[in-house]
Design a protein around this motif. Structure first.
Motif, mmCIF file in Angstrom:
data_model
loop_
_atom_site.group_PDB
_atom_site.id
_atom_site.type_symbol
_atom_site.label_atom_id
_atom_site.label_comp_id
_atom_site.label_asym_id
_atom_site.label_seq_id
_atom_site.Cartn_x
_atom_site.Cartn_y
_atom_site.Cartn_z
ATOM 1 N N HIS A 142 -0.270 14.227 -11.385
ATOM 2 C CA HIS A 142 -0.825 15.095 -10.346
ATOM 3 C C HIS A 142 -0.874 14.379 -8.985
ATOM 4 C CE1 HIS A 142 -3.392 17.579 -13.459
ATOM 5 N NE2 HIS A 142 -2.121 17.484 -13.795
ATOM 6 N N CYS A 143 -0.682 13.073 -9.008
ATOM 7 C CA CYS A 143 -0.899 12.257 -7.798
ATOM 8 C C CYS A 143 -0.057 12.733 -6.618
ATOM 9 C CB CYS A 143 -0.565 10.799 -8.114
ATOM 10 S SG CYS A 143 -0.736 9.721 -6.701
ATOM 11 N N ILE A 144 -0.714 12.851 -5.454
ATOM 12 C CA ILE A 144 0.023 13.232 -4.243
ATOM 13 C C ILE A 144 0.193 12.025 -3.318
ATOM 14 C CG2 ILE A 144 -0.489 15.708 -4.314
ATOM 15 C CD1 ILE A 144 -2.780 15.200 -2.337
ATOM 16 N N ARG A 145 -0.035 10.826 -3.859
ATOM 17 C CA ARG A 145 0.218 9.567 -3.144
ATOM 18 C C ARG A 145 -0.513 9.484 -1.805
ATOM 19 N NH1 ARG A 145 2.133 8.886 -7.696
ATOM 20 N NH2 ARG A 145 4.326 8.842 -8.192
ATOM 21 N N CYS A 146 -1.810 9.752 -1.844
ATOM 22 C CA CYS A 146 -2.569 9.702 -0.587
ATOM 23 C C CYS A 146 -3.110 8.303 -0.306
ATOM 24 C CB CYS A 146 -3.710 10.710 -0.632
ATOM 25 S SG CYS A 146 -5.063 10.198 -1.722
ATOM 26 N N GLY A 147 -3.268 7.502 -1.342
ATOM 27 C CA GLY A 147 -3.735 6.122 -1.143
ATOM 28 C C GLY A 147 -5.250 5.976 -1.042
ATOM 29 N N ALA A 148 -6.014 7.079 -1.130
ATOM 30 C CA ALA A 148 -7.472 6.972 -0.979
ATOM 31 C C ALA A 148 -8.086 6.091 -2.068
ATOM 32 C CB ALA A 148 -8.108 8.357 -1.009
ATOM 33 N N CYS A 149 -7.505 6.148 -3.277
ATOM 34 C CA CYS A 149 -8.076 5.354 -4.367
ATOM 35 C C CYS A 149 -7.860 3.849 -4.138
ATOM 36 C CB CYS A 149 -7.511 5.788 -5.724
ATOM 37 S SG CYS A 149 -5.729 5.695 -5.861
ATOM 38 N N LEU A 150 -6.808 3.497 -3.392
ATOM 39 C CA LEU A 150 -6.578 2.077 -3.099
ATOM 40 C C LEU A 150 -7.653 1.574 -2.137
ATOM 41 C CD1 LEU A 150 -3.681 3.202 -3.944
ATOM 42 C CD2 LEU A 150 -2.765 1.348 -2.594
ATOM 43 N N HIS A 188 0.883 -1.173 0.000
ATOM 44 C CA HIS A 188 0.000 0.000 0.000
ATOM 45 C C HIS A 188 0.912 1.211 0.000
ATOM 46 C CE1 HIS A 188 -2.910 2.979 1.505
ATOM 47 N NE2 HIS A 188 -3.861 2.131 1.163
ATOM 48 N N ILE A 189 0.515 2.294 -0.695
ATOM 49 C CA ILE A 189 1.460 3.400 -0.814
ATOM 50 C C ILE A 189 1.544 4.265 0.447
ATOM 51 C CG2 ILE A 189 1.406 3.494 -3.329
ATOM 52 C CD1 ILE A 189 -0.470 5.738 -3.286
ATOM 53 N N VAL A 190 0.529 4.186 1.301
ATOM 54 C CA VAL A 190 0.593 4.935 2.562
ATOM 55 C C VAL A 190 0.919 4.005 3.730
ATOM 56 C CG1 VAL A 190 -0.742 6.322 4.212
ATOM 57 C CG2 VAL A 190 -0.970 6.728 1.768
ATOM 58 N N PRO A 198 -5.530 1.590 -8.027
ATOM 59 C CA PRO A 198 -5.844 2.312 -9.267
ATOM 60 C C PRO A 198 -4.695 3.202 -9.756
ATOM 61 C CG PRO A 198 -7.712 2.373 -7.785
ATOM 62 C CD PRO A 198 -6.597 1.745 -7.009
ATOM 63 N N ILE A 199 -4.029 3.895 -8.835
ATOM 64 C CA ILE A 199 -2.934 4.766 -9.293
ATOM 65 C C ILE A 199 -1.778 3.907 -9.840
ATOM 66 C CG2 ILE A 199 -1.936 5.032 -6.946
ATOM 67 C CD1 ILE A 199 -1.813 7.601 -9.838
ATOM 68 N N GLY A 200 -1.542 2.752 -9.204
ATOM 69 C CA GLY A 200 -0.491 1.845 -9.701
ATOM 70 C C GLY A 200 -0.831 1.325 -11.084
ATOM 71 N N VAL A 220 -12.956 9.840 -5.081
ATOM 72 C CA VAL A 220 -12.244 10.142 -3.830
ATOM 73 C C VAL A 220 -10.940 10.896 -4.050
ATOM 74 C CG1 VAL A 220 -13.185 8.207 -2.505
ATOM 75 C CG2 VAL A 220 -11.029 7.909 -3.763
ATOM 76 N N CYS A 221 -10.449 10.917 -5.260
ATOM 77 C CA CYS A 221 -9.111 11.487 -5.493
ATOM 78 C C CYS A 221 -9.083 12.984 -5.134
ATOM 79 C CB CYS A 221 -8.701 11.290 -6.949
ATOM 80 S SG CYS A 221 -7.085 12.027 -7.289
ATOM 81 N N PRO A 222 -8.194 13.389 -4.211
ATOM 82 C CA PRO A 222 -8.181 14.785 -3.781
ATOM 83 C C PRO A 222 -7.674 15.755 -4.844
ATOM 84 C CG PRO A 222 -6.366 13.581 -2.791
ATOM 85 C CD PRO A 222 -7.201 12.574 -3.497
ATOM 86 N N VAL A 223 -7.048 15.227 -5.918
ATOM 87 C CA VAL A 223 -6.619 16.121 -6.991
ATOM 88 C C VAL A 223 -7.393 15.823 -8.289
ATOM 89 C CG1 VAL A 223 -4.334 16.749 -6.137
ATOM 90 C CG2 VAL A 223 -4.611 14.610 -7.350
ATOM 91 N N LYS A 224 -8.481 15.063 -8.133
ATOM 92 C CA LYS A 224 -9.432 14.793 -9.215
ATOM 93 C C LYS A 224 -8.798 14.161 -10.463
ATOM 94 C CE LYS A 224 -12.944 17.894 -9.516
ATOM 95 N NZ LYS A 224 -13.599 19.205 -9.604
ATOM 96 N N ILE A 225 -7.930 13.198 -10.257
ATOM 97 C CA ILE A 225 -7.372 12.500 -11.424
ATOM 98 C C ILE A 225 -8.448 11.566 -11.977
ATOM 99 C CG2 ILE A 225 -5.576 10.912 -12.243
ATOM 100 C CD1 ILE A 225 -3.821 11.891 -9.939
ATOM 101 N N ASN A 226 -8.731 11.686 -13.261
ATOM 102 C CA ASN A 226 -9.766 10.846 -13.861
ATOM 103 C C ASN A 226 -9.150 9.487 -14.240
ATOM 104 O OD1 ASN A 226 -11.914 9.727 -15.219
ATOM 105 N ND2 ASN A 226 -12.543 11.669 -16.128
ATOM 106 N N ILE A 227 -8.964 8.672 -13.221
ATOM 107 C CA ILE A 227 -8.286 7.382 -13.419
ATOM 108 C C ILE A 227 -9.025 6.488 -14.420
ATOM 109 C CG2 ILE A 227 -7.480 5.264 -12.256
ATOM 110 C CD1 ILE A 227 -6.881 6.972 -9.809
ATOM 111 N N PRO A 228 -10.374 6.359 -14.338
ATOM 112 C CA PRO A 228 -11.045 5.477 -15.313
ATOM 113 C C PRO A 228 -10.762 5.874 -16.763
ATOM 114 C CG PRO A 228 -12.547 6.037 -13.538
ATOM 115 C CD PRO A 228 -11.325 6.875 -13.329
HETATM 116 S S1 SF4 Z 1 -6.513 9.138 -4.743
HETATM 117 FE FE1 SF4 Z 1 -5.547 10.442 -6.312
HETATM 118 S S2 SF4 Z 1 -3.865 11.456 -5.254
HETATM 119 FE FE2 SF4 Z 1 -4.507 9.767 -3.952
HETATM 120 S S3 SF4 Z 1 -3.135 8.070 -4.533
HETATM 121 FE FE3 SF4 Z 1 -4.989 7.850 -5.757
HETATM 122 S S4 SF4 Z 1 -4.527 8.960 -7.650
HETATM 123 FE FE4 SF4 Z 1 -3.006 9.607 -6.149
#
Ligand code: SF4
Length: 483
Positions: free
Chosen positions: A314-322, A156-158, A343-345, A374-382
């Motif tokens: 843009h990812c700030i590695r918060c791990g919320a998407c995991l 896990h990244i966090v 998802p970010i991985g 949930v992404c705090p920087v609104k990355i459109n992962i899908p």
């Molecule tokens: S939720 Fe957004 S900022 Fe946080 S780890 Fe996932 S992609 Fe990165």
């Protein structure tokens, strides 16, 4: 160039790795518990922030602006950091970054380093390079220490040791710290780690950190954490080396105002991180007397060059998407075979590392969109996942069965007569596999669709057939009534 993302180049396909891990019930129990707790904490602190959506939008805009002018802000960071007494190094790839760190440690005749948790270090495999050079790295973040002592990989990244429960941690500590007895309460385990690390904090002369943010206008570096080990690592050693992915730069000191609100809430469900360390160059008689910032590319400029997936940076590695991802929550991080999981991985690894090695990752998603929400920087992962999938198809690298399936679908769908024949044939076949209006346990290459889920059966007749019948009936009625 040796672009490297942990061991992703040697990792098995996501599907094969996930199948194996899904059988580990203890791992899945640990995962479910840990991600449930993290989600609950996050939703409480996000729910009490009335301007949460405005903060997300502000964070997104800062990142978007920075990426558009990344060259300028990186140079500004270099100038500001150098003015403040720091030394900036540029590393094109993983090997170059590791070489720079090893050379600095050797130049001081040191044989040990203490480390703050840094994903970038795992990405470039810094520990292996240090050990090969006869330098011992000590991880000081509790979870990273568990991983290092257990000879394990982060999941896990966090919370890299999220797949371990307390009893497993206790076993690792007893074995690797040479303890004869140890309780299994969080207090007992934390105390064992504290005693193990404290002496190293005071002895070791070189510290290695990552960076949550590198601030262009002041040349400062910011690290946020919860345990205080980071503060020790960036303030006690004589020499400090910070590994900074080039996407970590932000334009102004004032931008921290936004990021220090969204990051802790999304990462650990805290209103504020307990430790926020920010330093600028060196100061006589205060903290490290030598500071090195290593700016690392390692494939990032390639990501920047693609306008459709650039926002990955843009990812700030918060791990919320995991924590929210239904796929990650079942398989855990090891299935992704990379430093970055979830998802970010699934979007960052295939882009940094050659797609050949990680082409199964963009398919490790149900595309439900929860990660985007949930992404705090609104990355459109899908959307990025779909973009990467289309690249795989365009390169002719999609699975053979999928290519055949798509060709057959294209052949049938491009002609009404062919489509009708295909439907009649499918309805004939489905009689063998239909149970209660659902298709179950289809054979051959269709097995994957119905192995774990039901598929709705085809209707008894198609719309075209129904329409044709209706038209025929209406003609006959008209003929019969003579109208
Ligand atoms: S939720 Fe957004 S900022 Fe946080 S780890 Fe996932 S992609 Fe990165």
């Amino acid at each position: 160039m040796t672009v490297r993302v942990g061991d992703a180049a040697q990792a098995p396909d996501f599907e094969a790795a996930a199948k194996k891990l899904l059988r580990d019930t203890q791992l899945r129990r640990n995962l479910r518990h840990a991600t449930d707790v993290a989600r609950k904490k996050r939703s409480l602190v996000v729910g009490e922030t009335p301007d949460w959506q405005l903060l997300r939008e502000a964070a997104r805009r800062i990142k978007e602006h920075t990426m558009r002018h990344l060259d300028i802000y990186l140079q500004q960071f270099e100038e500001s950091c150098t003015r403040a007494g720091g030394k900036v190094h540029w590393a094109r790839d993983a090997d170059e970054a590791s070489r720079i760190v090893v050379d600095i440690v050797r130049a001081h005749n040191e044989k040990e380093v203490i480390k703050v948790k840094t994903m970038t270090s795992d990405e470039i495999k810094l520990n292996s390079a240090l050990e090969a050079a006869g330098i011992t790295p000590y991880e000081t973040d509790l979870a990273e220490l568990i991983i290092q002592l257990g000879g394990d990989a982060p999941s896990h990244i966090v919370a890299p040791a999220l797949h371990r429960n307390r009893m497993e941690v206790r076993e690792i500590f007893i074995k690797k710290m040479g303890l004869t007895q140890l309780g299994d309460t969080p207090e007992a385990l934390a105390e064992a780690a504290r005693l193990y690390l404290r002496e190293r904090f005071l002895r070791v002369k070189v510290g290695v950190s990552g960076a949550n943010f590198a601030i262009a206008d002041t040349g400062s570096v910011c690290v946020v954490e919860s345990e205080g080990n980071g503060r020790m690592c960036v303030s006690l050693p004589r020499v400090l080396i910070s590994l900074i992915g080039i996407e970590k730069v932000i334009p102004r000191f004032g931008d921290l105002d936004v990021f220090l609100q969204v990051l802790p809430r999304s990462a650990t469900g805290e209103r504020m991180n307990p430790y926020n360390s920010i330093w600028t160059g060196v100061h006589e008689g205060d903290g490290p007397q030598e500071f090195h910032a290593v700016l690392i590319d390692n494939g990032r400029t390639g990501v920047l060059a693609d306008p459709e997936s650039r926002e990955t940076l843009h990812c700030i590695r918060c791990g919320a998407c995991l924590n929210i991802c239904p796929v990650y929550r079942q398989t855990g991080g090891h299935a992704y075979g990379s430093t970055y999981s979830g998802p970010i991985g699934a979007i960052v690894t295939p882009q940094l590392q050659s797609m050949q090695h990680s082409q199964s990752l963009p398919y490790a998603s149900s595309l439900c969109g929860a990660c985007y929400e949930v992404c705090p920087v609104k990355i459109n992962i899908p959307e990025i996942l779909i973009h990467l999938r289309s690249k795989i198809v365009a390169n002719g690298e999609s699975p053979f069965s999928e290519r055949i399936g798509m060709k057959a679908a294209g052949f049938a769908l491009s002609n009404g007569g062919r489509l009708a024949s295909a439907e009649r044939f499918a309805r004939f076949i489905q009689r063998l596999y239909e149970r209660d209006g659902k298709l179950q346990h289809l054979p051959g290459i269709l097995k994957g669709w119905t192995e774990y889920r039901d598929m709705p059966a085809l209707p008894k007749e198609s719309f075209r057939e129904w329409w044709a019948k209706r038209e025929k009936k209406s003609r006959e009625t008209k003929k019969g009534t003579g109208s």
